[in-house]
Write a protein that holds these residues in place. Structure first.
Motif, short mmCIF file in Angstrom:
data_model
loop_
_atom_site.label_atom_id
_atom_site.label_comp_id
_atom_site.label_asym_id
_atom_site.label_seq_id
_atom_site.Cartn_x
_atom_site.Cartn_y
_atom_site.Cartn_z
N THR A 111 50.08 35.91 29.51
CA THR A 111 49.01 35.99 28.52
C THR A 111 48.74 37.44 28.14
N LYS A 112 48.93 38.36 29.08
CA LYS A 112 48.77 39.79 28.75
C LYS A 112 49.73 40.19 27.63
N GLU A 144 37.21 39.38 30.62
CA GLU A 144 38.38 38.52 30.42
C GLU A 144 39.38 38.73 31.53
N ARG A 201 48.58 38.75 24.34
CA ARG A 201 47.43 39.47 23.79
C ARG A 201 47.89 40.77 23.09
N VAL A 202 48.88 41.42 23.68
CA VAL A 202 49.43 42.62 23.04
C VAL A 202 50.08 42.25 21.70
N ARG A 262 34.79 41.47 35.19
CA ARG A 262 35.52 41.64 33.94
C ARG A 262 35.13 40.55 32.95
N ASN A 288 43.15 38.16 31.42
CA ASN A 288 44.40 37.81 30.75
C ASN A 288 45.50 37.83 31.80
#
Length: 240
Positions: free
Chosen positions: A219-220, A213, A223-224, A211, A215
């Motif tokens: 952190t996911k 990244e 990011r959203v 992958r 996240n």
């Protein structure tokens, strides 16, 4: 990437996320060389069967020491994990500028210098990776940690550009963005902390699955939020 049999250089491998990654990598059959600067922790990791190089990556001399200690041996994976946190809050008084310099070097300059030293060697191997451990704070900063946030954001953009440069080579360039993790670095942080074992496992999973990244954890969510509104994402983290 199958990690079994890979020769891996893992910086900052005597404590926190790095130590847990080293243990999990070893369990997967990798040959792991770690770095650190605390003599007791280095000794403890050697007692677990790791090769451990003493190097202070907060300055050029320490990075050069590590490169010299590595010598001419081959390398399959470089994990730039070592990092420093510095108290740089003008609300508490005048920060230590020298400490800030050390943080900038350890978090940003050292990974760049190590990448420069090893990239041609990595190209010679059939399956390789450079893994840069940044932070959720590379996306949106926290007011009390401006230097740390700036260095991690800098490493994030270096990683993005490096990935584009190396896209036609055998080197995978991976960014890992941990949330707040239950490590010594975050002692006193009131936020909910992710178990270090889970964070390390998520980073290794990203390497194994090639992958771009990782996240991880909260952190996911960040990011959203950034995708919807960068200003909103900053408003969430800036007060911490």
């Amino acid at each position: 990437m199958d990690l079994a049999g890979k020769t891996i250089l893992l910086t900052g491998g005597t404590n926190g996320i790095g130590r847990e990654m080293a243990r999990q990598l070893k369990a997967k059959g990798a040959s792991v060389v770690i770095t650190g600067r605390n003599a007791e922790r280095l000794t403890a990791m050697r007692g677990e069967g790791f090769e451990a190089i003493s190097a202070d990556l907060s300055n050029a001399a320490g990075v050069d020491t590590l490169i010299a200690e590595w010598g001419e041996r081959e390398i399959d994976v470089l994990i730039n994990n070592a990092g420093q946190l510095v108290d740089h809050d003008f609300r508490k008084g005048t920060p230590d500028a020298d400490a800030a310099d050390d943080c900038v070097y350890a978090n940003l300059s050292a990974p760049i210098r190590l990448t420069t030293a090893f990239v041609e060697r990595l190209k010679r191997r059939p399956e390789t990776a450079i893994v840069n451990v940044t932070s959720g704070l590379a996306i949106a900063p926290a007011a009390r940690q401006p230097v740390y946030c700036a260095t991690k954001a800098g490493l994030r953009f270096y990683t993005l550009a490096l990935r584009e440069q190396l896209k036609d080579t055998n080197i995978r360039v991976i960014e890992a963005l941990p949330p707040v993790v239950d490590t010594q670095m975050n002692d006193g942080n009131p936020m909910k902390k992710m178990p270090v074992e889970d964070c390390a496992a998520a980073i290794l999973d990203a390497i194994e699955k090639d992958r771009k990244e990782a996240n991880i954890g909260m952190t996911k969510v960040l990011r959203v939020a950034e995708g919807i509104s960068p200003a909103f994402a900053r408003s969430v983290t800036i007060r911490f």
